[in-house]
Design an enzyme around this catalytic site. Structure first.
Site, PDB file in Angstrom:
ATOM      1  N   ARG A 162     -26.732  -7.740 -34.213  1.00 48.06           N
ATOM      2  CA  ARG A 162     -26.265  -6.484 -33.602  1.00 48.06           C
ATOM      3  C   ARG A 162     -27.238  -5.986 -32.528  1.00 48.06           C
ATOM      4  O   ARG A 162     -27.511  -4.785 -32.438  1.00 48.06           O
ATOM      5  CB  ARG A 162     -26.071  -5.391 -34.655  1.00 48.06           C
ATOM      6  N   SER A 237     -18.869  -0.076 -38.802  1.00 46.06           N
ATOM      7  CA  SER A 237     -20.114   0.173 -39.546  1.00 46.06           C
ATOM      8  C   SER A 237     -20.948   1.189 -38.795  1.00 46.06           C
ATOM      9  O   SER A 237     -21.229   1.016 -37.616  1.00 46.06           O
ATOM     10  CB  SER A 237     -20.935  -1.102 -39.669  1.00 46.06           C
ATOM     11  N   GLU A 333     -26.189   1.880 -36.400  1.00 48.24           N
ATOM     12  CA  GLU A 333     -25.834   0.770 -35.522  1.00 48.24           C
ATOM     13  C   GLU A 333     -25.193   1.332 -34.250  1.00 48.24           C
ATOM     14  O   GLU A 333     -25.292   0.754 -33.184  1.00 48.24           O
ATOM     15  CB  GLU A 333     -24.840  -0.124 -36.259  1.00 48.24           C
TER      16      GLU A 333
HETATM   17  N1  EPU Z   1     -20.654  -3.352 -50.431  1.00 50.90           N
HETATM   18  C1  EPU Z   1     -20.647  -2.415 -51.448  1.00 50.90           C
HETATM   19  N2  EPU Z   1     -20.040  -1.219 -51.224  1.00 50.90           N
HETATM   20  C2  EPU Z   1     -19.434  -0.919 -50.053  1.00 50.90           C
HETATM   21  C3  EPU Z   1     -19.442  -1.877 -49.010  1.00 50.90           C
HETATM   22  C4  EPU Z   1     -20.069  -3.096 -49.237  1.00 50.90           C
HETATM   23  O1  EPU Z   1     -21.189  -2.650 -52.534  1.00 50.90           O
HETATM   24  O2  EPU Z   1     -18.884   0.177 -49.940  1.00 50.90           O
HETATM   25  C5  EPU Z   1     -21.239  -4.678 -50.696  1.00 50.90           C
HETATM   26  C6  EPU Z   1     -20.139  -5.717 -50.855  1.00 50.90           C
HETATM   27  O3  EPU Z   1     -19.705  -5.813 -52.172  1.00 50.90           O
HETATM   28  C7  EPU Z   1     -20.817  -6.997 -50.433  1.00 50.90           C
HETATM   29  C8  EPU Z   1     -21.794  -6.517 -49.364  1.00 50.90           C
HETATM   30  O4  EPU Z   1     -21.975  -5.110 -49.579  1.00 50.90           O
HETATM   31  O5  EPU Z   1     -21.546  -7.553 -51.488  1.00 50.90           O
HETATM   32  C9  EPU Z   1     -21.345  -6.820 -47.959  1.00 50.90           C
HETATM   33  O6  EPU Z   1     -20.125  -6.172 -47.690  1.00 50.90           O
HETATM   34  P1  EPU Z   1     -19.100  -6.658 -46.531  1.00 50.90           P
HETATM   35  O7  EPU Z   1     -18.792  -8.105 -46.677  1.00 50.90           O
HETATM   36  O8  EPU Z   1     -17.971  -5.703 -46.505  1.00 50.90           O
HETATM   37  O9  EPU Z   1     -19.917  -6.573 -45.212  1.00 50.90           O
HETATM   38  P2  EPU Z   1     -20.974  -5.523 -44.629  1.00 50.90           P
HETATM   39  O10 EPU Z   1     -22.310  -6.134 -44.660  1.00 50.90           O
HETATM   40  O11 EPU Z   1     -20.811  -4.204 -45.305  1.00 50.90           O
HETATM   41  C10 EPU Z   1     -20.803  -6.470 -42.208  1.00 50.90           C
HETATM   42  C11 EPU Z   1     -20.633  -5.942 -40.828  1.00 50.90           C
HETATM   43  C12 EPU Z   1     -19.153  -5.608 -40.553  1.00 50.90           C
HETATM   44  C13 EPU Z   1     -18.337  -6.873 -40.745  1.00 50.90           C
HETATM   45  C14 EPU Z   1     -18.569  -7.396 -42.173  1.00 50.90           C
HETATM   46  C15 EPU Z   1     -17.899  -8.725 -42.388  1.00 50.90           C
HETATM   47  C16 EPU Z   1     -22.723  -4.879 -40.257  1.00 50.90           C
HETATM   48  C17 EPU Z   1     -23.435  -3.595 -40.000  1.00 50.90           C
HETATM   49  N3  EPU Z   1     -21.449  -4.777 -40.618  1.00 50.90           N
HETATM   50  O12 EPU Z   1     -20.486  -5.422 -43.110  1.00 50.90           O
HETATM   51  O13 EPU Z   1     -19.057  -5.236 -39.185  1.00 50.90           O
HETATM   52  O14 EPU Z   1     -16.956  -6.609 -40.546  1.00 50.90           O
HETATM   53  O15 EPU Z   1     -19.986  -7.607 -42.392  1.00 50.90           O
HETATM   54  O16 EPU Z   1     -18.524  -9.716 -41.632  1.00 50.90           O
HETATM   55  O17 EPU Z   1     -23.322  -5.941 -40.108  1.00 50.90           O
HETATM   56  C18 EPU Z   1     -19.101  -3.388 -37.685  1.00 50.90           C
HETATM   57  O18 EPU Z   1     -20.153  -3.833 -37.255  1.00 50.90           O
HETATM   58  O19 EPU Z   1     -18.581  -2.339 -37.221  1.00 50.90           O
HETATM   59  C19 EPU Z   1     -18.443  -4.065 -38.812  1.00 50.90           C
HETATM   60  C20 EPU Z   1     -17.354  -3.569 -39.401  1.00 50.90           C
END
Ligand code: EPU
Length: 337
Positions: A162, A237, A333
């Site tokens: 990012r 995010s 972010e």
């Molecule tokens: N999780 C929770 N609670 C929540 C959300 C997530 O416990 O409310 C846990 C999930 O269970 C999982 C982990 O956190 O174990 C990761 O969650 P997820 O796969 O949803 O991805 P993320 O790390 O929360 C990132 C990106 C998203 C992207 C997703 C999928 C960043 C800041 N965000 O989210 O990007 O869609 O991975 O690749 O890196 C964005 O940048 O706007 C965005 C939506």
């Protein structure tokens, strides 16, 4: 060139924050932009799709420049790949759908990310195991101070998680006018290893997914977790996932063994901010018209009348509660104005 005054920016930012631009102009071509940057304003405030920006106040001094240059061109092609130049104002998701319709592979995992092509490199957008940099060749820019056109190669952009040179060393100095991508025409290198995609494809009974299938799986996952900005204002995010040193991680893991984590290098580990925020008790909570999304705690939402300051206050409360509970710092972010 038509400079307008006192324009509401509500429809120009996906948070739907109702602040005003005292001076507003739209650029629909590169030459338009070159003329606009010569105008005598103390500053130029660049606005693309407005999908990664929290506006906490009206913009009075700067000239708000809405970069809305449309178009795409195939600039080279061989049996295996195609080089496509897309202009900054193209909607990111519509561009991907067009690529898929032409059987050009590479961007499908990033379906439905809000925003435009021209702002995508600034934060090296990414989702479900793919990042913009994986298919990026170069981008054309205008240097604001001189009006000169400058090409940035992938190396010049210094992409990170990012992050890019446009967010760090050269912040606010260049306007991206087009991006060139290298995409596959056959033997697509698909990436379905991200857990949620595999599960979604399995539930769709698909064993050998096409680009279109992957895009559809990603769309289904995103729609189940992430709010549609047209319905509920948001910027995806709000925070970055914190990357911590192994020593910090070790201590954290002792106290919270159940926390998910991902190694990023031999010395650092990424902890999902969504998990930290959920454990801190914020998931689904609403404070006036500002809130934390019920399906993904990393996403802050505007229920309608939240001000940018309301969202910012909530973000800072979350940040401090997460720090108190876990000793880990999370940072936005999105860009804050
Ligand atoms: N999780 C929770 N609670 C929540 C959300 C997530 O416990 O409310 C846990 C999930 O269970 C999982 C982990 O956190 O174990 C990761 O969650 P997820 O796969 O949803 O991805 P993320 O790390 O929360 C990132 C990106 C998203 C992207 C997703 C999928 C960043 C800041 N965000 O989210 O990007 O869609 O991975 O690749 O890196 C964005 O940048 O706007 C965005 C939506």
């Amino acid at each position: 060139m038509n400079i307008r005054h006192n324009i509401s920016l509500k429809n120009y930012n996906t948070f739907g924050i109702d602040v005003f631009a005292k001076h507003f102009v739209e650029a629909t071509s590169v030459s338009d932009l070159q003329n606009i940057i010569k105008l005598d304003y103390p500053e130029k405030f660049l606005l693309g799709g407005g999908s990664n920006m929290l506006l906490t106040k009206s913009i009075d001094e700067a000239l708000v420049v809405h970069v809305n240059i449309k178009g795409k061109e195939i600039i080279d092609k061989d049996d295996d790949s195609v080089y496509i130049k897309a202009y900054a104002g193209e909607n990111w998701h519509k561009f991907i759908l067009w690529c898929i319709s032409q059987n050009y592979g590479g961007l499908e995992n990033m379906s439905l990310i809000p925003g435009n092509v021209g702002t995508a490199p600034i934060q090296n957008i990414g989702a479900y195991g793919r990042e913009l940099k994986d298919n990026f060749v170069s981008c054309e820019t205008i240097e604001i101070a001189t009006g000169k056109i400058k090409l940035f190669t992938k190396e010049d952009c210094n992409f990170g998680y990012r992050n890019s040179v446009f967010k760090t060393n050269l912040k606010g100095q260049f306007i991206i006018t087009s991006v060139t991508f290298k995409l596959t025409r056959k033997n697509h290198i698909t990436n379905t290893s991200y857990g949620a995609i595999e599960a979604e494809l399995a539930s769709m009974n698909i064993e050998k997914p096409t680009l279109y299938d992957i895009s559809n799986a990603v769309i289904a996952i995103r729609q189940s977790k992430l709010p549609d900005p047209k319905v509920l204002g948001n910027c995806g995010s709000f925070f970055k996932n914190p990357v911590v040193s192994n020593s910090v991680f070790k201590k954290f893991k002792l106290n919270f063994p159940e926390a998910p984590s991902y190694p990023v290098s031999e010395t650092e580990t990424k902890i999902p901010a969504g998990w930290l925020i959920e454990q801190a008790g914020f998931k689904g909570k609403r404070f006036g018209d500002a809130g934390v999304h019920k399906n993904q705690a990393l996403v802050l939402v505007n229920y309608g009348k939240a001000t940018g300051q309301d969202i910012w206050n909530l973000a800072m409360t979350i940040k401090s509660v997460v720090f108190e509970k876990f000793g880990i710092e999370i940072n936005p972010e999105v860009n804050i104005y």
